[in-house]
Scaffold this motif. Structure first.
Motif, short mmCIF file in Angstrom:
data_model
loop_
_atom_site.label_atom_id
_atom_site.label_comp_id
_atom_site.label_asym_id
_atom_site.label_seq_id
_atom_site.Cartn_x
_atom_site.Cartn_y
_atom_site.Cartn_z
N PRO A 197 -5.05 -4.57 11.78
CA PRO A 197 -4.02 -5.41 11.15
C PRO A 197 -2.82 -4.59 10.72
CG PRO A 197 -6.21 -5.90 10.26
CD PRO A 197 -6.35 -4.67 11.10
N LYS A 198 -1.65 -5.17 10.89
CA LYS A 198 -0.41 -4.46 10.55
C LYS A 198 0.22 -4.96 9.25
CE LYS A 198 -0.68 -1.83 14.08
NZ LYS A 198 -2.04 -2.25 14.41
N PHE A 199 -0.20 -6.11 8.76
CA PHE A 199 0.24 -6.61 7.47
C PHE A 199 -0.98 -6.67 6.56
CE2 PHE A 199 3.36 -8.30 10.44
CZ PHE A 199 4.56 -8.09 9.78
N VAL A 200 -0.98 -5.86 5.52
CA VAL A 200 -2.17 -5.73 4.67
C VAL A 200 -1.78 -5.67 3.19
CG1 VAL A 200 -3.45 -4.50 6.48
CG2 VAL A 200 -2.18 -3.20 4.74
N VAL A 201 -2.78 -5.88 2.35
CA VAL A 201 -2.57 -5.71 0.91
C VAL A 201 -2.44 -4.23 0.58
CG1 VAL A 201 -3.63 -5.96 -1.37
CG2 VAL A 201 -3.78 -7.83 0.30
N GLY A 202 -1.47 -3.94 -0.28
CA GLY A 202 -1.33 -2.60 -0.81
C GLY A 202 -1.41 -2.62 -2.34
N TYR A 203 -1.88 -1.54 -2.91
CA TYR A 203 -1.91 -1.39 -4.36
C TYR A 203 -0.97 -0.25 -4.73
CZ TYR A 203 -3.47 -0.32 -9.08
OH TYR A 203 -3.50 -0.07 -10.44
N VAL A 204 0.05 -0.55 -5.53
CA VAL A 204 1.07 0.44 -5.88
C VAL A 204 0.53 1.33 -7.00
CG1 VAL A 204 3.45 0.83 -6.61
CG2 VAL A 204 2.88 -1.20 -5.24
N GLU A 205 0.24 2.58 -6.66
CA GLU A 205 -0.33 3.51 -7.64
C GLU A 205 0.73 4.21 -8.47
OE1 GLU A 205 -2.81 6.23 -5.49
OE2 GLU A 205 -4.46 4.79 -5.32
N ASP A 239 -1.62 2.48 -1.99
CA ASP A 239 -2.93 2.49 -1.34
C ASP A 239 -3.01 1.28 -0.41
OD1 ASP A 239 -5.59 2.47 -0.61
OD2 ASP A 239 -6.37 2.43 -2.66
N ILE A 240 -3.22 1.54 0.90
CA ILE A 240 -3.33 0.44 1.86
C ILE A 240 -4.74 0.34 2.44
CG2 ILE A 240 -0.89 0.38 2.44
CD1 ILE A 240 -1.54 1.99 4.99
N GLY A 241 -5.71 0.90 1.73
CA GLY A 241 -7.10 0.75 2.11
C GLY A 241 -7.71 1.99 2.68
N ASP A 242 -7.15 2.46 3.79
CA ASP A 242 -7.70 3.65 4.43
C ASP A 242 -6.93 4.92 4.09
OD1 ASP A 242 -5.46 2.83 5.79
OD2 ASP A 242 -6.29 3.11 7.79
N GLU A 243 -5.81 4.76 3.40
CA GLU A 243 -5.00 5.91 3.00
C GLU A 243 -3.97 5.48 1.96
OE1 GLU A 243 -2.36 7.48 6.03
OE2 GLU A 243 -2.32 5.54 7.07
N VAL A 244 -3.41 6.46 1.28
CA VAL A 244 -2.29 6.23 0.36
C VAL A 244 -1.04 6.73 1.06
CG1 VAL A 244 -1.27 6.80 -1.87
CG2 VAL A 244 -3.74 6.44 -1.69
N VAL A 245 -0.03 5.85 1.17
CA VAL A 245 1.18 6.20 1.90
C VAL A 245 2.39 6.15 0.99
CG1 VAL A 245 0.28 5.41 4.11
CG2 VAL A 245 1.53 3.80 2.66
N GLU A 299 -6.03 -10.06 -7.64
CA GLU A 299 -6.39 -8.75 -7.12
C GLU A 299 -7.10 -8.90 -5.78
OE1 GLU A 299 -8.62 -6.50 -9.92
OE2 GLU A 299 -7.09 -6.63 -11.49
N PHE A 300 -6.69 -8.08 -4.82
CA PHE A 300 -7.31 -8.04 -3.51
C PHE A 300 -7.64 -6.59 -3.19
CE2 PHE A 300 -4.65 -11.80 -3.48
CZ PHE A 300 -5.41 -12.75 -2.79
N GLU A 301 -8.64 -6.39 -2.37
CA GLU A 301 -8.97 -5.04 -1.93
C GLU A 301 -7.83 -4.51 -1.07
OE1 GLU A 301 -11.52 -1.77 -1.93
OE2 GLU A 301 -11.82 -3.69 -2.96
N PRO A 302 -7.32 -3.30 -1.38
CA PRO A 302 -6.29 -2.73 -0.51
C PRO A 302 -6.77 -2.68 0.94
CG PRO A 302 -6.44 -1.47 -2.53
CD PRO A 302 -7.59 -2.43 -2.55
N GLY A 303 -5.88 -3.06 1.85
CA GLY A 303 -6.25 -3.12 3.26
C GLY A 303 -6.64 -4.51 3.72
N THR A 304 -6.78 -5.47 2.79
CA THR A 304 -7.10 -6.85 3.17
C THR A 304 -6.00 -7.40 4.06
OG1 THR A 304 -8.28 -7.22 1.09
CG2 THR A 304 -7.55 -9.18 2.30
N PRO A 305 -6.33 -7.98 5.21
CA PRO A 305 -5.28 -8.52 6.09
C PRO A 305 -4.51 -9.66 5.44
CG PRO A 305 -7.35 -8.27 7.28
CD PRO A 305 -7.66 -8.07 5.83
N LEU A 306 -3.24 -9.76 5.79
CA LEU A 306 -2.36 -10.81 5.25
C LEU A 306 -2.95 -12.19 5.48
CD1 LEU A 306 0.33 -11.89 4.10
CD2 LEU A 306 1.31 -11.63 6.39
#
Length: 210
Positions: free
Chosen positions: A96-104, A121-127, A194-201
């Motif tokens: 997926p290219k549109f995902v939930v992110g958590y702003v740290e 945090d986008i689930g598999d990494e922090v960018v 709240e959603f898990e980071p990386g959750t698809p849009l």
């Protein structure tokens, strides 16, 4: 970088494949054989994109933008490319290219009066993503367009720099996503739940639309 697959009905019966952006027009060259056109960066001769025409009999995309290719689709793609004499094998990225992110983290950009540098945090990494929205803040759940995402207006998101700072994606508003019916507030879309980071849009949209 793995290949990304796109479709846009306004372009016609064409499967669009790419693995890189940012090649200036002056350095692009094309080579066509049969129903396949390769787009190359002539500075390096690297193939950066491929267009396969007359694709709808074999692949029937469900939507515009990023599309998922099955193993059978991918086998057809490579058969088309190699049948016309090109020595190229495509392996696509279907994540997926549109995902939930958590702003740290958020800090002001030193060379701008409105840009912020986020660690998201986008689930598999922090960018690191540079964001120009005035309502960006820490501890927010947001929607991130990852590199390779195709926006509703047709723009493709690639890694880049803003005022000298690396930016690996885009934090989106509902208007940019074509989702103003869910939330029409200015600035980025601040998810209320709240959603898990990386959750698809798609899962987020289904949640809010019920």
């Amino acid at each position: 970088m793995m290949w990304l697959a796109f479709y846009n009905e306004n372009v016609g019966d064409v499967l669009l494949l790419t693995r890189g952006g940012g090649v200036p027009d002056d350095f692009i060259e094309t080579e066509s054989q049969g129903n396949v056109t390769l787009i190359k960066d002539r500075r390096s001769s690297e193939v950066v994109s491929a267009n396969i025409f007359n694709m709808k009999d074999a692949i029937k995309p469900a939507n515009n933008g990023n599309i998922t290719l099955t193993e059978a689709d991918l086998e057809w793609v490579n058969e088309q490319i190699q049948a016309v004499g090109f020595d190229l094998t495509i392996d696509v990225d279907n994540t997926p290219k549109f995902v939930v992110g958590y702003v740290e983290e958020v800090e002001a950009h030193e060379d701008s009066d409105h840009l912020s540098i986020t660690q998201t945090d986008i689930g598999d990494e922090v960018v690191q993503i540079v964001c120009g929205a005035s309502n960006i803040d820490e501890d927010q759940y947001v929607i991130v367009a990852k590199p390779g995402a195709v926006m509703p207006n047709g723009a493709i998101i690639w890694p880049g720099e803003l005022r000298g700072e690396a930016s690996n994606g885009m934090i989106c508003s509902t208007s940019e996503l074509g989702l103003s019916d869910i939330d029409d507030m200015p600035g980025i879309w601040e998810l209320e739940d709240e959603f898990e980071p990386g959750t698809p849009l798609e899962e987020v949209v289904s949640f809010y639309r019920g």
